[in-house]
Design a protein around this motif. Sequence first.
Motif, PDB file in Angstrom:
ATOM      1  N   PHE A 152      33.811  45.186  38.605  1.00  0.00           N
ATOM      2  CA  PHE A 152      34.761  44.783  37.573  1.00  0.00           C
ATOM      3  C   PHE A 152      35.737  43.729  38.107  1.00  0.00           C
ATOM      4  CE2 PHE A 152      38.560  45.494  34.844  1.00  0.00           C
ATOM      5  CZ  PHE A 152      37.991  45.046  33.656  1.00  0.00           C
ATOM      6  N   ASP A 153      36.134  43.838  39.377  1.00  0.00           N
ATOM      7  CA  ASP A 153      36.998  42.821  39.988  1.00  0.00           C
ATOM      8  C   ASP A 153      36.319  41.450  39.965  1.00  0.00           C
ATOM      9  OD1 ASP A 153      38.981  44.692  40.507  1.00  0.00           O
ATOM     10  OD2 ASP A 153      38.486  44.891  42.641  1.00  0.00           O
TER      11      ASP A 153
ATOM     12  N   ARG B 134      36.537  40.148  36.441  1.00  0.00           N
ATOM     13  CA  ARG B 134      37.894  39.701  36.098  1.00  0.00           C
ATOM     14  C   ARG B 134      38.205  38.339  36.730  1.00  0.00           C
ATOM     15  NH1 ARG B 134      41.446  43.083  33.080  1.00  0.00           N
ATOM     16  NH2 ARG B 134      42.693  41.243  33.449  1.00  0.00           N
ATOM     17  N   ARG B 135      37.745  38.130  37.940  1.00  0.00           N
ATOM     18  CA  ARG B 135      37.967  36.844  38.607  1.00  0.00           C
ATOM     19  C   ARG B 135      37.211  35.729  37.880  1.00  0.00           C
ATOM     20  NH1 ARG B 135      39.336  37.960  44.649  1.00  0.00           N
ATOM     21  NH2 ARG B 135      39.969  40.135  44.516  1.00  0.00           N
TER      22      ARG B 135
ATOM     23  N   GLU C  94      36.370  35.887  34.709  1.00  0.00           N
ATOM     24  CA  GLU C  94      37.023  35.763  33.413  1.00  0.00           C
ATOM     25  C   GLU C  94      38.222  34.804  33.503  1.00  0.00           C
ATOM     26  OE1 GLU C  94      38.496  38.827  30.055  1.00  0.00           O
ATOM     27  OE2 GLU C  94      39.446  39.079  32.023  1.00  0.00           O
ATOM     28  N   ALA C  95      38.968  34.856  34.593  1.00  0.00           N
ATOM     29  CA  ALA C  95      40.101  33.949  34.774  1.00  0.00           C
ATOM     30  C   ALA C  95      39.628  32.495  34.786  1.00  0.00           C
ATOM     31  CB  ALA C  95      40.854  34.281  36.062  1.00  0.00           C
TER      32      ALA C  95
ATOM     33  N   LEU D 275      36.818  42.821  28.618  1.00  0.00           N
ATOM     34  CA  LEU D 275      36.818  41.416  29.026  1.00  0.00           C
ATOM     35  C   LEU D 275      36.778  40.485  27.824  1.00  0.00           C
ATOM     36  CD1 LEU D 275      34.158  41.845  31.842  1.00  0.00           C
ATOM     37  CD2 LEU D 275      36.581  41.365  32.214  1.00  0.00           C
TER      38      LEU D 275
END
Length: 124
Positions: free
Chosen positions: A75-76, A79-80, A82-83, A115
């Motif tokens: 998930f990390d 998220r990275r 996604e940024a 997300l």
Amino acid sequence: MEKLIIEGTESTPEVKFIPENGLLEIEGKLIPEDAGNFFVPIFSWIENFSPDKQQPILMRFSLFYYNTSSSKRIFDIMRRLEAKFIDGCNITIQWEYEDGDEDTIQDGEDFKSMLKIPFEIVKV
């Protein structure tokens, strides 16, 4: 940017981040003894990754088994990425599952719901 290749083992997946092909892949079994240490080069590579915003990038997860500590780090990664997507990069996540693997489907649905990046759940 240089590619990142990590050979798979009995407890870790093969990682192939080849930006010129527009493909980032993590494939195999993900149950490392030290999940934090395993993911250090992956997180570092993603932080330094700055693709051409027009180039489509596919992040493909094809994991047939992963443990709880690795799930958080998966998930990390998402998220990275996604940024970078929010910053204008053309990135899609593809979460693969085998027919009948309800746990992996559910995990994919859970990730997708948290997300804002394009997210496909694909049967293989």
